[in-house]
Design a protein around this motif. Structure first.
Motif, short mmCIF file in Angstrom:
data_model
loop_
_atom_site.label_atom_id
_atom_site.label_comp_id
_atom_site.label_asym_id
_atom_site.label_seq_id
_atom_site.Cartn_x
_atom_site.Cartn_y
_atom_site.Cartn_z
N ASN A 52 -31.08 10.81 -12.17
CA ASN A 52 -31.63 9.46 -12.10
C ASN A 52 -31.25 8.70 -10.83
N GLY A 53 -30.43 9.26 -9.97
CA GLY A 53 -30.13 8.66 -8.68
C GLY A 53 -29.10 7.55 -8.68
N THR A 54 -28.39 7.36 -9.78
CA THR A 54 -27.37 6.32 -9.79
C THR A 54 -26.14 6.79 -9.00
N PRO A 55 -25.49 5.87 -8.28
CA PRO A 55 -24.34 6.25 -7.46
C PRO A 55 -23.14 6.69 -8.29
N ARG A 56 -22.42 7.69 -7.79
CA ARG A 56 -21.20 8.16 -8.44
C ARG A 56 -20.02 7.82 -7.54
N CYS A 57 -18.87 7.63 -8.17
CA CYS A 57 -17.64 7.32 -7.44
C CYS A 57 -16.52 8.21 -7.93
N LYS A 58 -15.51 8.38 -7.09
CA LYS A 58 -14.34 9.16 -7.47
C LYS A 58 -13.10 8.32 -7.19
N CYS A 59 -12.20 8.32 -8.16
CA CYS A 59 -10.94 7.59 -8.01
C CYS A 59 -9.93 8.52 -7.35
N ASN A 60 -9.31 8.05 -6.27
CA ASN A 60 -8.30 8.85 -5.59
C ASN A 60 -6.96 8.80 -6.30
N THR A 61 -6.78 7.86 -7.22
CA THR A 61 -5.53 7.74 -7.95
C THR A 61 -5.47 8.72 -9.11
N CYS A 62 -6.48 8.67 -10.02
CA CYS A 62 -6.46 9.54 -11.20
C CYS A 62 -7.32 10.78 -11.02
N GLY A 63 -8.19 10.81 -10.00
CA GLY A 63 -9.00 11.99 -9.72
C GLY A 63 -10.26 12.12 -10.56
N LYS A 64 -10.57 11.13 -11.40
CA LYS A 64 -11.74 11.21 -12.27
C LYS A 64 -12.95 10.62 -11.57
N THR A 65 -14.13 11.11 -11.95
CA THR A 65 -15.37 10.59 -11.40
C THR A 65 -16.07 9.75 -12.47
N PHE A 66 -16.88 8.81 -12.00
CA PHE A 66 -17.62 7.93 -12.90
C PHE A 66 -18.82 7.36 -12.17
N GLN A 67 -19.75 6.81 -12.92
CA GLN A 67 -20.92 6.16 -12.36
C GLN A 67 -20.65 4.67 -12.27
N THR A 68 -21.27 4.02 -11.29
CA THR A 68 -21.09 2.58 -11.17
C THR A 68 -21.85 1.85 -12.27
N THR A 69 -23.03 2.33 -12.63
CA THR A 69 -23.79 1.77 -13.74
C THR A 69 -24.33 2.93 -14.58
N TYR A 70 -24.46 2.69 -15.86
CA TYR A 70 -24.96 3.72 -16.76
C TYR A 70 -26.32 3.30 -17.30
N LYS A 71 -27.29 4.21 -17.26
CA LYS A 71 -28.60 3.94 -17.83
C LYS A 71 -28.66 4.42 -19.28
N ASN A 72 -27.82 5.39 -19.62
CA ASN A 72 -27.76 5.93 -20.97
C ASN A 72 -26.62 5.26 -21.71
N ASN A 73 -26.94 4.53 -22.77
CA ASN A 73 -25.92 3.78 -23.51
C ASN A 73 -24.87 4.70 -24.13
N GLY A 74 -25.23 5.90 -24.51
CA GLY A 74 -24.29 6.82 -25.13
C GLY A 74 -23.31 7.46 -24.17
N ALA A 75 -23.53 7.29 -22.87
CA ALA A 75 -22.67 7.92 -21.87
C ALA A 75 -21.51 7.04 -21.43
N THR A 76 -21.49 5.79 -21.83
CA THR A 76 -20.43 4.90 -21.37
C THR A 76 -19.11 5.21 -22.08
N PRO A 77 -18.00 5.10 -21.37
CA PRO A 77 -16.70 5.36 -22.00
C PRO A 77 -16.40 4.42 -23.17
N GLN A 78 -16.90 3.19 -23.10
CA GLN A 78 -16.68 2.24 -24.19
C GLN A 78 -17.38 2.70 -25.47
N THR A 79 -18.58 3.24 -25.33
CA THR A 79 -19.31 3.74 -26.49
C THR A 79 -18.60 4.95 -27.08
N LYS A 80 -18.09 5.82 -26.24
CA LYS A 80 -17.37 7.00 -26.73
C LYS A 80 -16.12 6.60 -27.50
#
Length: 91
Positions: free
Chosen positions: A25-53
């Motif tokens: 879907n072309g949404t930007p991804r980011c990587k944290c240099n502290t914990c090494g995890k990747t994440f999206q800046t915005t989520y289009k799929n409600n089920g994919a958000t960490p808060q929903t999980k």
């Protein structure tokens, strides 16, 4: 030029770098240099958000069924099952 400060959704660090875009879907991804995890800046799929999980796990621990969780959170039953299976295997 405007700089937007992005914080890691896992550890809240500001030590974040761009890491391309999602191929689907072309949404930007980011990587944290502290914990090494990747994440999206915005989520289009409600089920994919960490808060929903986290909410799925909390509701299941409180005795809610799969259909109840999917109805309340407005997500698919398959998403609920997937999150619960992943949580079981990582525990």
């Amino acid at each position: 030029m405007v700089n937007v400060s992005v914080k890691c959704i896992h550890c809240r660090s500001e030590n974040v770098v761009k890491m391309g875009k999602q191929p689907t879907n072309g949404t930007p991804r980011c990587k944290c240099n502290t914990c090494g995890k990747t994440f999206q800046t915005t989520y289009k799929n409600n089920g994919a958000t960490p808060q929903t999980k986290q909410q799925i796990i909390k509701m299941s621990l409180n005795g809610s069924g799969i259909r109840d969780i999917s109805r309340v959170l407005a997500i698919s039953q398959n998403t609920v099952m997937s999150v619960l299976k992943k949580q079981k295997s990582s525990s």
